[in-house]
Scaffold this active site. Sequence first.
Site, PDB file in Angstrom:
ATOM      1  CB  SER A 113      -0.963  -0.040   1.185  1.00 38.07           C
ATOM      2  OG  SER A 113      -1.824   1.054   1.161  1.00 38.07           O
ATOM      3  CG  HIS A 114       0.141   3.595   3.316  1.00 39.29           C
ATOM      4  ND1 HIS A 114      -0.838   2.612   3.359  1.00 39.29           N
ATOM      5  CD2 HIS A 114       0.620   3.706   4.562  1.00 39.29           C
ATOM      6  CE1 HIS A 114      -0.948   2.169   4.593  1.00 39.29           C
ATOM      7  NE2 HIS A 114      -0.072   2.810   5.348  1.00 39.29           N
ATOM      8  CG  ASP A 130      -6.015   1.315  -1.001  1.00 39.71           C
ATOM      9  OD1 ASP A 130      -5.035   2.088  -0.950  1.00 39.71           O
ATOM     10  OD2 ASP A 130      -6.106   0.281  -0.305  1.00 39.71           O
ATOM     11  NE  ARG A 131      -3.887   4.432   3.306  1.00 45.96           N
ATOM     12  CZ  ARG A 131      -3.299   4.552   4.479  1.00 45.96           C
ATOM     13  NH1 ARG A 131      -2.542   5.590   4.727  1.00 45.96           N
ATOM     14  NH2 ARG A 131      -3.459   3.634   5.397  1.00 45.96           N
ATOM     15  CG  ASP A 148      -2.695  -0.043  -2.515  1.00 47.00           C
ATOM     16  OD1 ASP A 148      -2.523   1.081  -2.009  1.00 47.00           O
ATOM     17  OD2 ASP A 148      -3.430  -0.905  -2.003  1.00 47.00           O
ATOM     18  CE  LYS A 195      -7.509   2.291   2.131  1.00 44.24           C
ATOM     19  NZ  LYS A 195      -7.393   1.514   3.358  1.00 44.24           N
ATOM     20  CG  ASP A 243      -2.448   4.251  -1.331  1.00 39.93           C
ATOM     21  OD1 ASP A 243      -3.166   4.166  -2.335  1.00 39.93           O
ATOM     22  OD2 ASP A 243      -2.437   3.381  -0.441  1.00 39.93           O
TER      23      ASP A 243
HETATM   24  C1  G1P Z   1      -3.992   1.766   8.446  1.00 38.99           C
HETATM   25  C2  G1P Z   1      -5.162   2.694   8.651  1.00 38.99           C
HETATM   26  C3  G1P Z   1      -6.453   1.971   8.355  1.00 38.99           C
HETATM   27  C4  G1P Z   1      -6.402   1.364   6.952  1.00 38.99           C
HETATM   28  C5  G1P Z   1      -5.158   0.508   6.797  1.00 38.99           C
HETATM   29  C6  G1P Z   1      -4.989  -0.002   5.377  1.00 38.99           C
HETATM   30  O1  G1P Z   1      -4.070   0.687   9.348  1.00 38.99           O
HETATM   31  O2  G1P Z   1      -5.174   3.222   9.963  1.00 38.99           O
HETATM   32  O3  G1P Z   1      -7.523   2.864   8.488  1.00 38.99           O
HETATM   33  O4  G1P Z   1      -7.535   0.587   6.714  1.00 38.99           O
HETATM   34  O5  G1P Z   1      -4.005   1.271   7.136  1.00 38.99           O
HETATM   35  O6  G1P Z   1      -4.877   1.050   4.453  1.00 38.99           O
HETATM   36  P1  G1P Z   1      -3.225   0.632  10.708  1.00 38.99           P
HETATM   37  O7  G1P Z   1      -1.792   0.800  10.319  1.00 38.99           O
HETATM   38  O8  G1P Z   1      -3.693   1.794  11.525  1.00 38.99           O
HETATM   39  O9  G1P Z   1      -3.560  -0.694  11.310  1.00 38.99           O
HETATM   40 ZN    ZN Z   2      -3.300   1.550  -0.161  1.00 41.89          ZN
END
Ligand code: G1P
Ligand code: ZN
Length: 563
Positions: free
Chosen positions: A118-119, A292-293, A290, A389, A288
């Site tokens: 992801s990010h 989704d953000r 991938d 998302k 981000d």
């Molecule tokens: C974080 C975000 C959460 C999101 C997840 C995946 O998770 O807080 O809202 O769904 O990334 O993108 P966390 O690292 O807090 O467990």
């Molecule tokens: Zn992501």
Amino acid sequence: MAQSMKITSVSTTPYEDQKPGTSGLRKPTKVFLTKANYTENFVQSILSVVKPNQDSVLVVGGDGRYYMKDAIQIIAKLSAANKVGKLVIGQSGILSTPAVSCVIRKLSATGGIILTASHNPGGPDADFGIKYNISNGGPAPSQVTDAIFNESISLKNYETCSDLNIDLETLGKQTFIVGDDKRTFTVDIISSVNDYVDLMKTIFDFDSIKRFIKTKDFKLRFDALHGVVGPYARRVLCDELGCPEDYLAHCVPKEDFGGSHPDPNLTYARDLVVEMEKGIYDFGAAFDGDGDRNMLIGKNGFYVSPCDSLAIIGANHDAIPYFRKHGMKGMARSMPTSGAIDYVAKEMNVGFYETPTGWKFFGNLMDDGKLSLCGEESFGTGSDHIREKDGLWAALAWLSILAHLNLTAEEVVKKHWEKYGRNCFTRYDYEQVDSSSANQMIEGLKQLVQDQSLIGTEHSSCGQTYTVSKMDDFEYTDPIDQSVAKNQGIRIIFSDGSRLIYRLSGTGSSGATIRMYVDSYIATGSENLAAPASEVLKPLVEIALKLSKIPQLTGREKPTVIT
Ligand code: G1P
Ligand code: ZN
């Protein structure tokens, strides 16, 4: 002529640490590169749970980060040997997370494997990840990820077709004959963007957005932070909406995201904020790794908080053809997300749900027809068009609203506050904290939950006094399958509705990340309504730090990131 492939069973040693977190298995890339069979073990564990057969179709793709293509080759070898009938893979391995969800649903596939962290940054010295999504297109629920983990800790062998190599570049089908029983294994390389863009066209009115952009000479800046959104943004903005190329920033996906952190927030997507502050562009969005953000910025750098964005899409959902057609079945937010959408759901008299952190909790509600719109404070917004998302969807939702209302983003947000009041929100992240002090901090708060000694106590800072009315460790019972998720974050709720929330991240790849969330409501008519959130929340932040002892316990004066 299809090639004939032999299956071999390779003995392996299980790992203890392949437990999927909030969103799949994430580890430093080095772990996947250097620990023997680390990827094979995890992929075999997924396949052992899926129990594929000749009718099984798995969708595979990722965000283009370093090691993704190698992982896809491993998935292909193991899938063939484990009796999967067909893999559908994005060209060059590229599929955004929302696109995987879209393709799983479109094909009624068995599930999908997404290669992303992801990010989190990418590259040999950063992170890699593998995530399994189920047939509804959404992240596997805990029962499935627990089963995968249980397989992984006792795994003795994995099955593979070690000679099988696939061509990730050429569109179309490749077939292989596998094993002694001569099964057919098919790989179908599909366009990374077509299915997703087709879906967007059924959700939004591209013609009216295009007209709006043209007649108002409305200038956009979409920043993909060198993540996977690049090709999707190019197709939608340039090819479909007729925008010039220079509306796109960092839209060429890179294996290491250009060395930066592909996380669309005020710290890591600073470049977008700086560009928007120049006053040239009318509306900006960053995405981000991938896809989704999303982070949304109005003209002159006006920041649209994700919590407000969610509430505003809810309040203006009739600007979006999809919602006009399917109706608004219900709204939801994750527990730490500000209560802004609560007021919208109440006013519209639609169902409302408060779920634990993580997108997987929305899936059941959507499948049951109870939920149309949901989001998280962590820059995640989406609807039941898929089960992830969706960053680009959020930007298009906003463009639809701006076109419909013919207002600037700042005007839309301020009008919303005037009507519903404003939830001021901030999140403090302390990244890579030593795990034992992070646990000590949480344990201290749990003790306070247990003895309930804070209830009724008054806390003052900067001339403001707050009285604790409730303190708990958030627990959620899924209304559909009655499954219970415990220990989802400590909440301190004050008599005026303000909330402090503390939890440990489930997506980090090393050490612990503490997340502290502060949410406070300002009623309509208040002179504070448009004041900077940092000012409004100052007293509550001080109280939050004092009650949790974060600075003393972690030795951190300041958080790593404030959003
Ligand atoms: C974080 C975000 C959460 C999101 C997840 C995946 O998770 O807080 O809202 O769904 O990334 O993108 P966390 O690292 O807090 O467990
Ligand atoms: Zn992501």
